[in-house]
Structures are given as structure tokens and as C-alpha cells.
Design a protein around this motif. Sequence first.
Motif, mmCIF file in Angstrom:
data_model
loop_
_atom_site.group_PDB
_atom_site.id
_atom_site.type_symbol
_atom_site.label_atom_id
_atom_site.label_comp_id
_atom_site.label_asym_id
_atom_site.label_seq_id
_atom_site.Cartn_x
_atom_site.Cartn_y
_atom_site.Cartn_z
ATOM 1 N N LEU B 147 36.566 37.140 35.029
ATOM 2 C CA LEU B 147 36.828 38.360 35.707
ATOM 3 C C LEU B 147 35.736 39.148 36.151
ATOM 4 O O LEU B 147 35.724 40.216 36.942
ATOM 5 C CB LEU B 147 38.007 39.070 35.656
ATOM 6 C CG LEU B 147 39.525 38.217 35.976
ATOM 7 C CD1 LEU B 147 40.724 39.001 35.754
ATOM 8 C CD2 LEU B 147 39.630 37.657 37.392
ATOM 9 N N TRP B 332 35.941 44.460 42.654
ATOM 10 C CA TRP B 332 36.213 43.745 43.746
ATOM 11 C C TRP B 332 35.443 42.715 44.119
ATOM 12 O O TRP B 332 35.732 41.634 44.703
ATOM 13 C CB TRP B 332 36.433 44.934 44.877
ATOM 14 C CG TRP B 332 36.724 44.660 46.165
ATOM 15 C CD1 TRP B 332 35.961 44.599 47.397
ATOM 16 C CD2 TRP B 332 37.806 43.781 46.498
ATOM 17 N NE1 TRP B 332 36.568 43.989 48.275
ATOM 18 C CE2 TRP B 332 37.864 43.457 47.925
ATOM 19 C CE3 TRP B 332 39.005 43.492 46.044
ATOM 20 C CZ2 TRP B 332 38.697 42.898 48.546
ATOM 21 C CZ3 TRP B 332 40.083 42.716 46.710
ATOM 22 C CH2 TRP B 332 39.982 42.399 47.986
ATOM 23 N N SER B 334 33.837 40.829 42.022
ATOM 24 C CA SER B 334 34.421 39.595 41.217
ATOM 25 C C SER B 334 35.362 39.000 41.903
ATOM 26 O O SER B 334 35.497 37.680 41.675
ATOM 27 C CB SER B 334 34.817 40.262 39.705
ATOM 28 O OG SER B 334 33.491 40.770 39.034
ATOM 29 N N ILE B 335 36.280 39.627 42.326
ATOM 30 C CA ILE B 335 37.602 39.143 42.793
ATOM 31 C C ILE B 335 37.492 38.297 44.082
ATOM 32 O O ILE B 335 37.878 37.135 44.222
ATOM 33 C CB ILE B 335 38.632 40.168 43.152
ATOM 34 C CG1 ILE B 335 39.091 40.715 41.807
ATOM 35 C CG2 ILE B 335 39.805 39.790 43.988
ATOM 36 C CD1 ILE B 335 40.147 41.854 41.647
ATOM 37 N N CYS B 339 38.072 34.433 44.589
ATOM 38 C CA CYS B 339 38.776 33.931 45.552
ATOM 39 C C CYS B 339 38.298 32.820 46.347
ATOM 40 O O CYS B 339 38.680 31.850 46.787
ATOM 41 C CB CYS B 339 39.217 34.906 46.692
ATOM 42 S SG CYS B 339 40.626 36.139 46.133
#
Lengths: 263, 411
Positions: B147, B332, B334-335, B339
Amino acid sequence: MECALKVQNLSMDFGGLRALDDLDLDVGRNEIVALIGPNGAGKTTFFNCITGIYPPTEGDVLISARGKDRLERINGIKPNKVTEKGLARTFQNIRLFPNMTVLENVMIGRHCRMHAGILGAVLRGPSTTREEKEAVKDSYAILEKIGLAQFVNEFAKNLSYGAQRRLEIARAMATEPFLLLLDEPAAGMNPNETRELDELIKQIRDKEGISILLIEHDMKLVMSMSDRIFVVDYGRKIAQGTPNEIRNNPVVIKAYLGEEADA
Amino acid sequence: MIKLNEIKRAFLVSAWFIFLTFPIMVIRINPVEHIVEWRWKNMALVGIGSFFLSFVWNYLMKQKEPGFKKTETAEKTDTIPPLPPARRIQREKRIYIPALVAIGTLTIVFPFIFSMYQTNIMVSALIYIMLGLGLNIVVGLAGLLDLGYVAFYAVGAYAYALLNYHFGISFWMALPIGGVLGAVFGILLGFPVLRLRGDYLAIVTLGFGEIIHIILQNWNEFSFGPSGIANIPRPSLFGIDLSVHSSTIYIYYIMIGLCIVTIFVVNRLQNSRIGRAWVALREDELACQAMGIDKAKTKLTAFALGATLASMAGVVFAAKTTFVNPASFTIWESIIILCIVVMGGMGSIIGVIAGALVLILTPEYLRAFSEYRMLAFGTMLVVMMIFRPGGFIPDVRRIYKFEGVKSMDKS
């Protein structure tokens, strides 16, 4: 007899619990040795100690690979190094790589006998290509021997239970072992599959010259194929001998069936 | 056939939604004139809308169930299951080659047909493709949930920015240096987390990402804090400085080149000794070790390679925006990259590319609806995970052909 594996005074403590207590065991070359005992006796812990998953608290694990007359101490080294030295194992609860194909599962077994690194894999030079081709060929040959060739491109998770057990053996064979450790290979198999397994294991010993140490609960299988049997209970060895000796050993009968009330 | 209990169910769903949205959709208090407005029209809309949505939902769920049954029986009867459409296209040379030519031509002429704005958007999409492919190695292949991946992206961007600021190092020098630095950071992070798996690994990498972010934010002497570093030069072409317009086009081609190299490298690794070891590690760590695979080495190569790619993407990012500050490297990011990998299809190169294009380009072109962006994003994630858990284009394992073996490969 020439020795493939020699375990001396092996003890294993988990905190205050002594799971293995001063165990001695040896497997000769081209021998099938069975390790039996009631549930929780420490058989799988014994396997884990030999294969480097747990470092034993006390004692020695000595091996002698084919063509070497000297015994080599292997306790405390990592599991992958143990495999490199020629000890391969299967697991009690099947641990295949479910989302890889059958062939890839076996090719993973070839991993420690291959050399290509990142650079080699990216550039794909002639030696890498050759190695890769050989790995595919060898793996396929092993699958043919084990009788799984028709499933090469099937996902491992889609195989039947018996076939998954055989695939674990195939994968272990791919590491070119001189000693194969089988943890309950017949668990969950029907009588037919067990008979086939019996033949398969004997074949591995006779044709490949691989010594076998197995944990098994199926007494019929154990009695029919092992040369010698070791019995453990509560982490201690309570008996050893040929199948006939074990069958009539009062201590073993007591461990399995319990004592008579008025004895 | 619509059954009575389905209508009943849809009715209940809509009643529930009316109840849930009642306070925000129906009642409006006007504090100036001290009146309460009752917007009954909204209530009716919510009711009708959720009623129909519930029908569609049920229909899709039903579609999904028999689909599963079908494939199961196909396996049992030992017939060859039909290939998924994405796979069939890859197999069919007649479709595959012209499609590749068309995509190739489009990528080459893209900056000349479309405006600079479009090219710029495309460059960021390409950067995310590279990031996605890098994270795909770590998460998709090796199964290590990372993450804090953005940290490596930041390492690359700041490596170029700082090296240029202090030593005047050019873009082309910074690119390999950034890559090496990324690998070093990847290994540095890799060592402490060798023993960790799953949730624990996710938390530690999350922490690592935040550490880098906070260092960049607060260590003013080193990174110039939140104000960032400006005036980073764009890449030069054989020592010639380019105008803004032509350098955008230039960066576009650099990114295309880097993406092609990345795809090539990842593709080759996937079906190699190393790639198989990664997948085996993802599938079963203990069995993997028992098969003679060095767990530590395999994990570290995955981390290092993923970090190298992210870091190189970071260098290009710094050159493209000519300005870096810590705000670009938040959790954000990383996310979003995660995704891209998960929605695109874990372990699948084409999937990750598709994921990056969809997730980066759609928000750009739907700027008009930017208020609803997060809502759409969330909905898409939920729907995807229910109906296509493998991603847009799921990973397929390589199929080998042997004489006399019936394989699924016959086309």
C-alpha cells in the motif's frame, strides 16, 4: 546398509511442550521406511524438523546424498536449502499452487535445478531458452511417469483429490531428491487409488532409486510396502522393526488400542 | 419471467431506499424563511429508480449464477470449455494482428492528431500504465499487498529534482540513477517485511509510504518541504532545448518507449523461472520454500523490480510537470495504482493497461461530472468485484503443447 538419512537424538520444544523427545531414526538407501503413531504423536513435527521448517531444539539431522559416503549435518538450514540438498517432501493437507497449471506446478519443482536470473529471463539467451525447454520436457516426463500427463494444462485446483496428491509427489520428484518424505500420501484416497499409490511409491523406489520415508495411517498400505517401521507416541519412539515385528509388538498395540482395564 | 416475489423484493428495496434517503432527498429546511420544504417528487424518483435498479441487479445476479454452473459441468464432462472472449481475440491472428497495427499506428500519430491537452492526459495515463505494471509484479504476481507503492514513485521524482537542483544532472542521466535508487529503496523496504504477509504487510508498507511522504513534507533542508522544487528541466533532445509543445510530444514518445520496454520485460519475466517463482510465492509460501525456492530472494527481486519501474516513472513525472511537491505522493495515489491493478486484472499485462486507461482517462474526460467522480469510482469497484472478480481482462496461465495431448489450445 548405506545410510541416506540419519536422525540422532532429535528433540523439539514448543515453549514448555516437548513435541519430540530424543528421537533416533535412519533411512537406508533404496529403503521404504514408515513412521506411524497415533494422532498428535509428533510425526509431522518430525518432518518439519528434518526439512528445516523448524530448527530442532536438540539433536542432529544427517544426510548423505547419492554418491557421497560422508554424512552431512543439515539441521538449522533453510527449507529451500534442504530441498537443494536432495530432500523433497509432500504435505499432509495438500499444498499445491492451485492457480497454476499442472505442468507449472512441476516446473516449480525444477526451480532449484535451474539458474536463469532476471537478466537471463529478460534477454532470453540461448542457455536460458535451452534450460527452459529442458525444464518443460523433464516436467512432462515426470507427469507421464506419475500418470498425470493428460492434465498438463489443467489448473491444479481442478484436479480430483487423488490426482492432487499424485501431483504433489510429481512436484517433489522434480527437485531430483534422493529421499522423498511423504506426509500421509493416502489420506482421503479410495481403496483403488490407494492401491495405485502403493504401486507408484514402489516404482519410485525401484526405478528412480529414491529412498522413501512416509507417514501413513493406512495400516494395510504401511504393512505391504515398508521395509521397516518406526512407531512414535507422545514424541518418543516406542518401537521399531519390520512390519511383522511391529504387528505383534505389545507396546504398539497398547499405544493404538489402549490398555485393558484390568491389566 | 417476472415472479411475484421478485416484485415484492424490488418493492421492499425501493421502500428501504426511500427510508434511507428521506432526510436528505425529501426534507429541506429553509432557515431564512423558517419553512420546511417537502420534496415529494424526489421521493417518487428515488422509489422508482431503486425499484428498477433492484430488478436489473437481480437479473444480473441470475445471469451470473447459471454461468458458473455451466463452466462447472463443462469441466466434469471433460469437454473443452469455451475460451473467454478476451482470450479468443488474443488467439485469433486475423483479429489480433490488424488490431495491433491499428493500436500501434494510433499511438505513433496520436500527438499529431490530437491537441496538446490530449497528449498531456495520455502521458499521465502512460505513467500510470508503467506504475500499474510495476505494482502488478509486486501485488499481482508475487501476491505481496503493497500500500506504500507511491513512495518509490516519489523517490524517482525527487531523485531527478534534487540531483538536477544540486548537481545539474540531466534527465537522461537521472532516469537510470532513479531506477537504481528505486531498486535500493525497494530492497530496503523489502528486508524488514520479509517475514510478513497479507494484512501485516499491507500495514507496514502503508506506514513506509507515509514515512516518505512526511519526510518530504517536513524536512525542509532536504526536500524544500511543501513548497516543493520548481523549474525542473524537461528532457532535452541531443542537447537541444525544446519548446513546451514539442517537449510534450517528446515526453509522450519517451513514455511510449518506456512502456514498451516495461511490457517486454514483464512479459518475459512472467513465463520464466523468476516469474513462476513469484506466482508460486503468491499461491503458497510454505510449499514454495519446500520446493527449493529462496523466499527472501524472490520477494526482494519482486520489490526491487516494482520499485525500479515506479521510480523511473517518477523521473518522467518530474520532467513532465517540471515541479514536484509532496502533495503528488499521497496514499491516495497508492490506492489508485492498486485499483488499476485489481480492476484491470491481477497478473495480466493487458488487463493492467486497460485498467490504467479506464481509471485515468475517464475522470479526465468526464470533468463535467467531477463532483460524482468518487461516487462513480466506488460504484464501479463494487460492481466489478461482484461480477468480474478477476478484473477487466483476467490473467491466463501459459499453455504448453505436447504431442498426443488434448489441450485447450486447438483453435
